[in-house]
Design a protein around this motif. Structure first.
Motif, short mmCIF file in Angstrom:
data_model
loop_
_atom_site.label_atom_id
_atom_site.label_comp_id
_atom_site.label_asym_id
_atom_site.label_seq_id
_atom_site.Cartn_x
_atom_site.Cartn_y
_atom_site.Cartn_z
N THR A 64 -4.66 7.73 -0.35
CA THR A 64 -4.18 6.40 -0.69
C THR A 64 -4.00 6.30 -2.19
O THR A 64 -4.94 6.50 -2.95
CB THR A 64 -5.20 5.34 -0.22
OG1 THR A 64 -5.36 5.50 1.19
CG2 THR A 64 -4.71 3.94 -0.52
N VAL A 65 -2.77 6.03 -2.62
CA VAL A 65 -2.50 5.91 -4.04
C VAL A 65 -2.58 4.45 -4.46
O VAL A 65 -3.11 4.12 -5.52
CB VAL A 65 -1.10 6.49 -4.38
CG1 VAL A 65 -0.89 6.50 -5.89
CG2 VAL A 65 -0.94 7.89 -3.81
N LEU A 66 -2.05 3.55 -3.61
CA LEU A 66 -2.12 2.13 -3.90
C LEU A 66 -2.57 1.40 -2.64
O LEU A 66 -2.23 1.79 -1.53
CB LEU A 66 -0.74 1.59 -4.34
CG LEU A 66 -0.21 2.09 -5.68
CD1 LEU A 66 1.23 1.65 -5.86
CD2 LEU A 66 -1.06 1.59 -6.84
N GLU A 67 -3.36 0.33 -2.82
CA GLU A 67 -3.92 -0.37 -1.66
C GLU A 67 -3.78 -1.88 -1.89
O GLU A 67 -4.32 -2.43 -2.85
CB GLU A 67 -5.40 0.03 -1.53
CG GLU A 67 -6.14 -0.58 -0.37
CD GLU A 67 -5.94 0.22 0.92
OE1 GLU A 67 -5.93 1.45 0.84
OE2 GLU A 67 -5.77 -0.41 1.99
N GLY A 125 -6.21 2.58 -7.37
CA GLY A 125 -5.16 2.07 -6.50
C GLY A 125 -5.31 0.63 -6.05
O GLY A 125 -4.49 0.14 -5.29
N GLY A 162 -2.85 4.70 -10.64
CA GLY A 162 -1.69 4.30 -9.83
C GLY A 162 -0.64 3.49 -10.58
O GLY A 162 0.28 2.96 -9.98
N ARG A 203 0.57 5.43 0.68
CA ARG A 203 -0.22 6.62 1.00
C ARG A 203 0.71 7.82 1.03
O ARG A 203 1.83 7.72 1.52
CB ARG A 203 -0.89 6.46 2.37
CG ARG A 203 -2.19 5.67 2.29
CD ARG A 203 -2.82 5.49 3.67
NE ARG A 203 -2.23 4.38 4.40
CZ ARG A 203 -2.58 3.11 4.24
NH1 ARG A 203 -3.51 2.78 3.37
NH2 ARG A 203 -1.99 2.17 4.93
N SER A 211 0.87 -1.17 0.00
CA SER A 211 0.00 0.00 0.00
C SER A 211 0.91 1.22 0.00
O SER A 211 2.03 1.17 0.49
CB SER A 211 -0.88 0.04 1.24
OG SER A 211 -1.69 -1.12 1.28
N THR A 267 2.89 5.11 -10.36
CA THR A 267 3.37 5.01 -8.97
C THR A 267 3.83 3.59 -8.67
O THR A 267 4.88 3.38 -8.05
CB THR A 267 2.24 5.40 -8.00
OG1 THR A 267 1.76 6.69 -8.36
CG2 THR A 267 2.74 5.44 -6.57
#
Lengths: 238, 237, 196
Positions: B15-18, B209, B39, B10, B8, B42
Motif C-alpha cells: 500500500t503506497v497511499l491509503e 501513505g 508517498g 496499492r 488508496s 506518488t
C-alpha cells in the motif's frame, strides 16, 4: 568538437529545411553519379564557397573528420596493394582515392545542413514529409533523442571516470563494457521513465500547433537547382 | 480546484497511499510534507493521472483525471523534482511553448502565453538560450514557466528548491509566490520550510501513505518534527 | 476553455513507447561516441553495435528496428549520434552507408531471434544460446551490408573491403556480445525495462 547547429543569418540559415534536405539529396546523388574528377572539382569549389559563407574554416572541419580521413587513407592504400608483382597498382589506388575524396565532400555537404538548421526546423520538415501519426511520432522521438543525448553523455562520462578511479581499466574489455553498459542503461531508464510521466502531464497530443514552414523566392531557386542536379545524375546513369 | 476523494493506491501488494482526502481551492497554498517514501511523489503523480487509484477518485475543476485526462491535465501545471525530466524543448522558448502547442492553441495565443510565462519567472530575455546552458535554479524557473503557460488552475511542485543555492532558491520561491498571488492553487512537496511561513495556508503531512496531519501552519508546528521536517527558527505564520 | 476540447492526447502507453524508442536511439548515440582503445585498429572502436543489440533485445524486432531508424533520422538531421559525434545526411550516405542501413535490420533480427517472434518475452529468461545466435546473425548482416557499402562507395574488391573494415573490427564484436549478455544477466537491470 564536431559540427553542430549555430544560429545565424546566412543564406543557408534562411532556406527552408525541406529545401535544404532536397538539395543535399540532389548534390549527393550527382556526386555519386559522376565518377570522373572534373565534377568533383566543381563540387569542391561549391563546398569551399559554402564554408566561407558560413565562416567555417575548412581546416577545422577536416580536423573534426580525422578518424574518417585515416580510414579512407588506409582504404586507398589497401586498394592499390597487389599480392605479387608489381605489388602496387596506382590505377586502383587512385580510383579508390578519388572515391574517398568524394566521400569527404559528401560528408561536408551534410555539415552545411547540420550547421544551419535547428532540430526544431528539421522536426517540422519531418512532420511535413511523413504525414499523420507516424510523422508526429517520429518528430517527437527525434526531439526526445536531442533531450536525452546530453544527459546520457554526462552520465557516461561520469561512469567512465568512476570506473577509472576504481581500477576499472584493469578489467577485461567485455567486463568493462558490461559494467559501463548496465550503469548507463539503468540511469537512462530512470531518466526516461520520469520524462514519460512529464510528457503525459504536459499533454503530449497528436494534433499540436505545428511550427509554420514557408517557401521563399530563394527556396524555389534552390529547388530548381536541385532538380537540375538530379536530372544530370539520372542522365549519367542511363 | 482539486479534489482527492478517498484515494488508496496499492501496487504489487504494498500500500503506497491509503484513504487520502484532500481539497485544494484555487488561490490556496498547501505544503505537502513527510519522510522520503511517505508517498508524496506518488500522490502528485496520481493527481496528474499517472497511474490509476485502486479506490477513490481525483477531480481537477470537476474533470476526473483517469476517465477524462485531457481537460484535467491541461488544468494542471507540474514542476518535477528534477526539472531536466520535463524540459522537452531545445531552447527556453521552445520548451515553454510545448504545453500550449500540444493544446492546439493558435500561434498568437502561444506567443503571448510564452512571453507572459517567461516574464512571470523573470526570464523574459532568456527565450533563445539553449536548455542545456541553464543553471539549476534557471531550469526550475523555466519548468515553472512551462507549467504557467498552460494557465493551470493548480500548480504542483515537487521539491522545487532542493539542490539550489540561496539566491536560486529565493528567486524560485518568489516566482511561485507570485503565481499563487495570481490565483493559482499551489501544492508544494518539500522538506525545506524556510521563507514559506508567510504564504502557507495549510500543511498536509503524509506518513506511510496516510494523512497524518492537515493543519494551519501555526498548529502544524508541533507535529512537523515527527514528520521529518525541521521547523526554521524564523517560522512565524 | 472550449479551445481545449479537440485535443487528442497521445495515449499513455504510446507515450511510454515513444520515450523507450527515443531512449534506445539516444543510448545508441552515446555508445557510438564511446571509443574503447583497441590495439589493432586504425580507427577507434565504438560500442555502436552494442546499442543495436540492446535495442533488439529489450524492445523486440519491431520497436527495436524503429528505435534504430529514429537514431538514423536523428543523425541525418544533425544530432551528434554517429560515430565520434558526427552527424548529417552526408555521413549517412558515406562509405559507412552499408553499416548504418544494416543496423535496423540487425536490431530486428536480434529481436526476432531473442523473442522468438513478434510477441515479447522477458529477455532475462532467454537462453544464452539464443542471445548468441541472435547477435551473431545480426553481426553477420551488419558486416555483409557494411562491406558491400564499402565496395560500392569506394570501388574496392571484397577482400580489400574486408581488410579495411572487417578484419580488425570483427574480434571486438565478440567482446560486445559478451558485454550484452552480461547486461541482460545483470541483477542491476532496471525492473521497468523488463516488466512490459
Amino acid at each position: 568538437m564536431s559540427v553542430a547547429y549555430r544560429p545565424g543569418e546566412t543564406v543557408f540559415h534562411r532556406l527552408d529545411p525541406r529545401t535544404k534536405l532536397w538539395c543535399q539529396v540532389a548534390i549527393v546523388a550527382a556526386a555519386y553519379a559522376y565518377t570522373d574528377p572534373l565534377p568533383l572539382v566543381g563540387l569542391t569549389i561549391a563546398v569551399l564557397v559554402a564554408l566561407s559563407v558560413l565562416d567555417l574554416s575548412p581546416w577545422r572541419i577536416l580536423a573534426t573528420m580525422r578518424p574518417v580521413i585515416v580510414l579512407l587513407t588506409i582504404a586507398t592504400v589497401v586498394a592499390g596493394v597487389r599480392i605479387g608483382s608489381p605489388w602496387f597498382s596506382l590505377a586502383d589506388a587512385s580510383e579508390t582515392g578519388i572515391a574517398a575524396y568524394r566521400v569527404l565532400l559528401v560528408i561536408v555537404v551534410g555539415f552545411v545542413y547540420v550547421h544551419t538548421t535547428p532540430t526544431r526546423a528539421s522536426q517540422a520538415a519531418l512532420q511535413w514529409l511523413v504525414p499523420g501519426r507516424i510523422g508526429r511520432g517520429l518528430a517527437v522521438s527525434v526531439g526526445l533523442v536531442g533531450r536525452f543525448l546530453p544527459r546520457f553523455q554526462t552520465t557516461a562520462r561520469r561512469i567512465r571516470d568512476a570506473m577509472a578511479i576504481r581500477g576499472g581499466d584493469r578489467m577485461s574489455l567485455h567486463r568493462r563494457i558490461a559494467v559501463f553498459g548496465i550503469v548507463v542503461l539503468a540511469a537512462a531508464v530512470r531518466d526516461a521513465d520520469r520524462t514519460s510521466v512529464a510528457m503525459r502531464t504536459r499533454c503530449l497530443s497528436w494534433n499540436p500547433t505545428l511550427p509554420s514552414l514557408s517557401f521563399g523566392r530563394l527556396d524555389y531557386l534552390a529547388i530548381v537547382l536541385g532538380l537540375g542536379l538530379c536530372f544530370l545524375a539520372i542522365r549519367s546513369l542511363l | 480546484m482539486l479534489r482527492v476523494e478517498g484515494v488508496s493506491y496499492r501496487i504489487d501488494g504494498t500500500t503506497v497511499l491509503e484513504e487520502i482526502d484532500v481539497a485544494v481551492e484555487s488561490g490556496t497554498f498547501v505544503l505537502l510534507v513527510g519522510h522520503n517514501g511517505a508517498g508524496k511523489t506518488t500522490l502528485l503523480d496520481l493527481i496528474c493521472g499517472i497511474g490509476t487509484p485502486t479506490t477513490g477518485r481525483i477531480l481537477v475543476d470537476g474533470h476526473d483525471v483517469v476517465t477524462n485526462p485531457g481537460p484535467a491535465r491541461s488544468r494542471i501545471g507540474r514542476v518535477f523534482e528534477d526539472p531536466r525530466d520535463q524540459l522537452l524543448g531545445a531552447t527556453v522558448r521552445e520548451d515553454v511553448a510545448f504545453g500550449p502547442e500540444n493544446l492546439g492553441l493558435s500561434r498568437d495565443v502561444i506567443t503571448n502565453r510564452v512571453d507572459d510565462a517567461l516574464s512571470a519567472v523573470g526570464m523574459g530575455d532568456a527565450g533563445d538560450r539553449p536548455i542545456d546552458s541553464l543553471s539549476g535554479g534557471e531550469r526550475t524557473r523555466v519548468a515553472i514557466a512551462g507549467a504557467l503557460a498552460m494557465e493551470p488552475s493548480i500548480l504542483l511542485l515537487d521539491e522545487p528548491t532542493a539542490g539550489l543555492d540561496h539566491p536560486g532558491r529565493t528567486r524560485v520561491l518568489e516566482h511561485v509566490r507570485r503565481a499563487y498571488e495570481g490565483g493559482v492553487g499551489v501544492v508544494m512537496a518539500t522538506h525545506d520550510l524556510r521563507d514559506l511561513d508567510t504564504v502557507t495556508d495549510r500543511v498536509i503531512g503524509l506518513e506511510a501513505g496516510r494523512i497524518a496531519m492537515d493543519a494551519s501552519p501555526i498548529t502544524a508546528v508541533d507535529h512537523l518534527a515527527d514528520l521529518g521536517v525541521r521547523v526554521p527558527s524564523t517560522w512565524s505564520p | 476553455m472550449s479551445e481545449h476540447q479537440h485535443v487528442e492526447l497521445v495515449a499513455d502507453r504510446t507515450v511510454d513507447r515513444l520515450v523507450r524508442v527515443a531512449l534506445f536511439a539516444a543510448l545508441l548515440g552515446v555508445l557510438s561516441y564511446v571509443a574503447f582503445p583497441y590495439p589493432l585498429s586504425p580507427a577507434p572502436v565504438t560500442l555502436q553495435v552494442l546499442g543495436v543489440f540492446l535495442a533488439g533485445i529489450f524492445l523486440g524486432p519491431i520497436w527495436g528496428a524503429i528505435a534504430v531508424v529514429v537514431y538514423l533520422v536523428a543523425g541525418a538531421i544533425g544530432l551528434p549520434v554517429f560515430s565520434m559525434g558526427q552527424s548529417g545526411i552526408g555521413v549517412l550516405l558515406s562509405e559507412r552507408v552499408g553499416f548504418l542501413v544494416s543496423f535496423p535490420i540487425a536490431a530486428a533480427m536480434t529481436g526476432a531471434i531473442v523473442h522468438g517472434g513478434r510477441s515479447l518475452v522477458d529477455p532475462t529468461t532467454v537462453s544464452t544460446l539464443r542471445l548468441v545466435l541472435g547477435m551473431t546473425l545480426a553481426t553477420g548482416v551488419i558486416y555483409l551490408l557494411g562491406l558491400i557499402g564499402f565496395m560500392i562507395v569506394l570501388s574496392m574488391g571484397p577482400v580489400e573491403a574486408f581488410v579495411v573494415a572487417g578484419l580488425v573490427f570483427l574480434p571486438a564484436e565478440v567482446a560486445k556480445m559478451a558485454g550484452a549478455i552480461a547486461i541482460v544477466r545483470s541483477a542491476r537491470l532496471p525492473r521497468s525495462l523488463i516488466d512490459r
